[in-house]
Design a protein around this motif. Sequence first.
Motif, PDB file in Angstrom:
ATOM      1  N   PRO A  26    -176.841 -26.391-100.690  1.00 29.48           N
ATOM      2  CA  PRO A  26    -175.894 -27.451-101.130  1.00 29.48           C
ATOM      3  C   PRO A  26    -176.674 -28.895-101.649  1.00 29.48           C
ATOM      4  O   PRO A  26    -176.108 -29.425-102.581  1.00 29.48           O
ATOM      5  N   ALA A  49    -170.400 -24.932-104.464  1.00 34.07           N
ATOM      6  CA  ALA A  49    -169.703 -26.015-104.079  1.00 34.07           C
ATOM      7  C   ALA A  49    -169.837 -27.377-104.753  1.00 34.07           C
ATOM      8  O   ALA A  49    -169.122 -28.351-104.602  1.00 34.07           O
ATOM      9  N   PRO A  57    -173.971 -21.423-101.561  1.00 34.64           N
ATOM     10  CA  PRO A  57    -173.428 -22.776-101.134  1.00 34.64           C
ATOM     11  C   PRO A  57    -173.463 -23.706-102.459  1.00 34.64           C
ATOM     12  O   PRO A  57    -172.571 -24.602-102.587  1.00 34.64           O
ATOM     13  N   ASN A  71    -175.871 -22.205 -93.649  1.00 33.41           N
ATOM     14  CA  ASN A  71    -174.972 -22.686 -94.822  1.00 33.41           C
ATOM     15  C   ASN A  71    -173.763 -22.069 -95.255  1.00 33.41           C
ATOM     16  O   ASN A  71    -173.179 -22.253 -96.266  1.00 33.41           O
ATOM     17  N   GLU A  78    -165.816 -22.123 -97.232  1.00 34.10           N
ATOM     18  CA  GLU A  78    -164.756 -23.271 -97.227  1.00 34.10           C
ATOM     19  C   GLU A  78    -164.459 -23.532 -98.785  1.00 34.10           C
ATOM     20  O   GLU A  78    -163.182 -23.546 -99.029  1.00 34.10           O
ATOM     21  N   TYR A  79    -165.545 -23.359 -99.644  1.00 35.28           N
ATOM     22  CA  TYR A  79    -165.063 -23.795-101.021  1.00 35.28           C
ATOM     23  C   TYR A  79    -164.107 -22.703-101.605  1.00 35.28           C
ATOM     24  O   TYR A  79    -163.089 -22.971-102.224  1.00 35.28           O
ATOM     25  N   TYR A 118    -171.038 -21.280 -94.266  1.00 35.23           N
ATOM     26  CA  TYR A 118    -169.695 -21.945 -93.961  1.00 35.23           C
ATOM     27  C   TYR A 118    -169.514 -22.629 -95.364  1.00 35.23           C
ATOM     28  O   TYR A 118    -168.036 -22.624 -95.769  1.00 35.23           O
ATOM     29  N   ILE A 119    -170.397 -23.204 -96.150  1.00 32.99           N
ATOM     30  CA  ILE A 119    -170.149 -23.933 -97.234  1.00 32.99           C
ATOM     31  C   ILE A 119    -169.462 -22.983 -98.370  1.00 32.99           C
ATOM     32  O   ILE A 119    -168.266 -23.454 -98.863  1.00 32.99           O
ATOM     33  N   ASN A 153    -182.424 -24.088 -98.372  1.00 33.80           N
ATOM     34  CA  ASN A 153    -181.155 -23.431 -97.985  1.00 33.80           C
ATOM     35  C   ASN A 153    -181.470 -22.599 -96.795  1.00 33.80           C
ATOM     36  O   ASN A 153    -182.535 -22.105 -96.666  1.00 33.80           O
ATOM     37  N   THR A 202    -175.987 -16.765 -99.209  1.00 29.03           N
ATOM     38  CA  THR A 202    -176.573 -18.025 -99.264  1.00 29.03           C
ATOM     39  C   THR A 202    -177.550 -18.002-100.185  1.00 29.03           C
ATOM     40  O   THR A 202    -177.827 -19.155-100.707  1.00 29.03           O
TER      41      THR A 202
END
Length: 270
Positions: free
Chosen positions: A220, A192, A189, A230, A236-237, A232-233, A226, A213
């Motif tokens: 994040p 990002a 994460p 997480n 998506e990035y 998905y972070i 963490n 992760t």
Amino acid sequence: MAGGYVDCHCHMTAEEFSQDTADILERSRKEGVRALVSVTEHAGELESLLHLSQRYPNYVMPCFGIHPIQSKAEGYRSVTLQDLEPALEEFEKYKDHLVGVGEIGLDFTPWLAPTSKEREEQLKVFQIQLDIAKRMDLPVNVHSRSAGRQAIAFLKEQGAERVLLHNFAGRPSVALEGVQAGYFFSFPPAVANNDQREKLIRQIPMENICLETDSPALGPHRQERNEPSNIYIPCEYIARVKGLSSEKVCEVTAHNAFRLFPKIQHKLNV
């Protein structure tokens, strides 16, 4: 997310998770994590990792290895052959339970491994574990801080074939040497938070990218713990950098994880 994510590198036996492991894993399931590969850093972690994987079969996938940096009372130090010693018979004893060997690799951070003697010993510890992985036909989960070029060159020299370079931060030209060798790269994460890795991620083909992760680290927010939820972070990035949908990145990275870790594929019957 249809199908679900595979977290290819996290530390479920970390001290930070000891009080609420069940809640963390419940959140990760809700967030769509289909399986997670939990790595170790020292020999003392294996027993609790195997216990956790028995409590969460076909979900927590154990990966065992000795990290190039070891913690001690007053901080951190470079790994020695003595650190590896107690792990050797454990590999043999529990090989059928493992989906991979890791976290292993090189860490040439100047203040952690300042001398050539320390770096040479790291290479020896790395080599022995690569040999074990080859003998057991297991993939390797590799750390390469301040040593991306050296790690990839050494992996190629040793004939390693199924390789995950986790949280890789080397140059794109170095990463592409790994891509040519068929290696995979995963990102946590924290990527990002700045665009330092954008060029690197843009140049690595999607068929060589996995998600991770590295929890409880590299989340994040630096000051917060963490968790695998997480995942998905980075998904998506990577989707944004590659101009793809998050669904597509989730699907391709899960497929890549199954190619890299065939035992996960077998356990999940996919």
